[in-house]
Write a protein that holds these residues in place. Structure first.
Motif, PDB file in Angstrom:
ATOM      1  N   GLY A 189      13.872 -28.600  -2.221  1.00  0.00           N
ATOM      2  CA  GLY A 189      13.247 -29.916  -2.123  1.00  0.00           C
ATOM      3  C   GLY A 189      11.747 -29.877  -2.333  1.00  0.00           C
ATOM      4  O   GLY A 189      11.102 -30.919  -2.481  1.00  0.00           O
ATOM      5  N   ASP A 190      11.184 -28.658  -2.342  1.00  0.00           N
ATOM      6  CA  ASP A 190       9.746 -28.540  -2.635  1.00  0.00           C
ATOM      7  C   ASP A 190       9.497 -28.858  -4.109  1.00  0.00           C
ATOM      8  O   ASP A 190      10.426 -28.806  -4.924  1.00  0.00           O
ATOM      9  N   PRO A 191       8.256 -29.186  -4.489  1.00  0.00           N
ATOM     10  CA  PRO A 191       7.949 -29.415  -5.910  1.00  0.00           C
ATOM     11  C   PRO A 191       8.403 -28.221  -6.748  1.00  0.00           C
ATOM     12  O   PRO A 191       8.388 -27.086  -6.259  1.00  0.00           O
ATOM     13  N   ALA A 250       0.729 -28.633  -2.980  1.00  0.00           N
ATOM     14  CA  ALA A 250       1.726 -29.385  -3.752  1.00  0.00           C
ATOM     15  C   ALA A 250       2.524 -30.302  -2.835  1.00  0.00           C
ATOM     16  O   ALA A 250       2.759 -31.478  -3.145  1.00  0.00           O
ATOM     17  N   ARG A 251       2.946 -29.760  -1.689  1.00  0.00           N
ATOM     18  CA  ARG A 251       3.694 -30.596  -0.729  1.00  0.00           C
ATOM     19  C   ARG A 251       2.855 -31.796  -0.290  1.00  0.00           C
ATOM     20  O   ARG A 251       3.331 -32.925  -0.242  1.00  0.00           O
ATOM     21  N   TYR A 252       1.601 -31.522   0.008  1.00  0.00           N
ATOM     22  CA  TYR A 252       0.702 -32.587   0.494  1.00  0.00           C
ATOM     23  C   TYR A 252       0.520 -33.667  -0.562  1.00  0.00           C
ATOM     24  O   TYR A 252       0.566 -34.868  -0.265  1.00  0.00           O
ATOM     25  N   MET A 253       0.330 -33.214  -1.826  1.00  0.00           N
ATOM     26  CA  MET A 253       0.077 -34.188  -2.881  1.00  0.00           C
ATOM     27  C   MET A 253       1.313 -35.047  -3.157  1.00  0.00           C
ATOM     28  O   MET A 253       1.203 -36.234  -3.432  1.00  0.00           O
ATOM     29  N   VAL A 254       2.484 -34.448  -3.039  1.00  0.00           N
ATOM     30  CA  VAL A 254       3.714 -35.200  -3.315  1.00  0.00           C
ATOM     31  C   VAL A 254       4.069 -36.097  -2.131  1.00  0.00           C
ATOM     32  O   VAL A 254       4.341 -37.294  -2.289  1.00  0.00           O
ATOM     33  N   GLN A 259       3.824 -37.570  -8.400  1.00  0.00           N
ATOM     34  CA  GLN A 259       5.238 -37.379  -8.737  1.00  0.00           C
ATOM     35  C   GLN A 259       5.474 -36.219  -9.693  1.00  0.00           C
ATOM     36  O   GLN A 259       6.581 -35.722  -9.800  1.00  0.00           O
ATOM     37  N   ASN A 260       4.439 -35.842 -10.421  1.00  0.00           N
ATOM     38  CA  ASN A 260       4.636 -34.806 -11.428  1.00  0.00           C
ATOM     39  C   ASN A 260       3.779 -33.582 -11.080  1.00  0.00           C
ATOM     40  O   ASN A 260       2.771 -33.306 -11.709  1.00  0.00           O
ATOM     41  N   VAL A 261       4.199 -32.900 -10.026  1.00  0.00           N
ATOM     42  CA  VAL A 261       3.448 -31.734  -9.542  1.00  0.00           C
ATOM     43  C   VAL A 261       4.334 -30.492  -9.640  1.00  0.00           C
ATOM     44  O   VAL A 261       5.491 -30.520  -9.223  1.00  0.00           O
ATOM     45  N   GLU A 262       3.800 -29.440 -10.215  1.00  0.00           N
ATOM     46  CA  GLU A 262       4.542 -28.188 -10.310  1.00  0.00           C
ATOM     47  C   GLU A 262       3.688 -27.060  -9.729  1.00  0.00           C
ATOM     48  O   GLU A 262       2.455 -27.135  -9.742  1.00  0.00           O
TER      49      GLU A 262
END
Lengths: 173, 155
Positions: A54-56, A133-137, A143-146
């Motif tokens: 479920g992580d980015p 990444a978790r924080y940004m999502v 929505q588009n973080v890798e």
């Protein structure tokens, strides 16, 4: 037809001989066999031990490099500011997770919420890219973080383009 | 009408000039900076790592040799066939870059990224040059060619 083939082959041989002599004589000569690693095509993805379902999404080095070359992704460096200033991936911006409140007002205008983003830190053992990444999502709505877990170390080891206070290195610019 | 133009000796000579000059021009900076050309080849990720430097060393000289041969008209059909082969390889590489969505400098005429063109326009240009190659290869005789002069003398 036979004539065309033989003459073509002769032409290739002539060009090869001239090329060999030129490379031996040129001040810009290069090694006959250079160091060009093939691991860019590796499908293996380094994952942080804290990475959960479920992580980015996490991407491997080859995918990160493709995104770099596409010039449509923003690379975000979540390492310490001093590390970023020394060397970072060409074009990356600095957003250290530990100082995010301090840095966020400066970087927010550079990254609209629909920007495709690749986040990296030092390497597979560091977790700031995952946390960022978790924080940004989850908190900022991106929505588009890798996450590129190979991070700085994988990029640097493969001699891919970097920049920093010492200038450019391995750059295609 | 179209067939008349395609067999017109001035038109065919113009095509030879265009192809020849294009390939000579394309080779010069690559010959001067083989290291930068090698890096561009690497970015395409098509050539195995062991062969990247060899390609960067020899390919520009093949471009130069075939370009000169085409302009002076020496073994021009063989030179054109080689140029067509190179164009086909370049077009394939560009198409692969296009499908991967990457935006690399093509390495066609320059080893720097100052003059970057969209990949699709580079592909179209390659296809047009390929068509010119086929017209030159299919032509029966070449005007102002060294090969033609040799043949006349030996006849």
């Amino acid at each position: 037809m036979n004539n065309i083939f033989l003459r073509g082959l002769t032409t290739i041989i002539i060009a090869t001989i001239v090329g060999t002599i030129a490379n031996l004589a040129s001040p810009n000569r290069i090694e006959w066999f250079g160091f060009w690693p093939n691991v860019l095509d590796s499908d293996s993805v380094w994952l942080s031990p804290s990475y959960e379902e479920g992580d980015p999404p996490a991407i491997h080095l080859g995918a990160a490099f493709d995104r770099y070359l596409s010039r449509s992704y923003l690379f975000v460096d979540s390492r310490e500011p001093e590390e970023y200033e020394t060397w970072h991936i060409v074009g990356a911006i600095s957003l250290p997770f530990d100082d995010i409140d301090e840095y966020w007002p400066q970087v927010e205008p550079l990254m609209p919420v629909d920007t495709p983003i690749v986040i990296y830190c030092s390497g597979s053992e560091c977790e700031s890219s995952l946390y960022l990444a978790r924080y940004m999502v989850e908190d900022l709505g991106y929505q588009n973080v890798e996450i590129f877990f190979g991070g700085w170390r994988a990029w640097y080891n493969e001699r891919l383009p970097i920049e920093g206070k010492y200038g450019y290195d391995n750059s295609d610019e | 009408m179209a067939m008349t133009i395609l067999t017109n000796r001035y038109f065919l000579f113009a095509l030879r000039l265009i192809l020849g000059v294009t390939f000579i021009w394309a080779s010069l900076e690559k010959i001067a900076y083989p290291d930068q050309f090698a890096r561009i080849i690497y970015y395409y990720r098509i050539v195995p790592g062991e062969f990247i430097n060899l390609t960067a060393i020899f390919l520009p000289w093949l471009e130069l040799t075939t370009g000169v041969m085409l302009i002076v008209g020496f073994w021009e059909k063989s030179a054109t066939a080689l140029i067509a082969g190179m164009l086909a390889v370049f077009a394939t590489a560009l198409a692969i870059a296009l499908t991967r969505g990457i935006d690399i400098e093509c390495g066609c005429f320059s080893t720097t990224s100052k003059a970057r063109s969209p990949v699709i326009s580079l592909l179209i240009r390659d296809v047009l040059l390929l068509i010119a190659c086929f017209i030159v290869i299919r032509a029966k005789a070449s005007w102002l060619s060294l090969s033609g002069r040799f043949q006349k003398k030996t006849a």
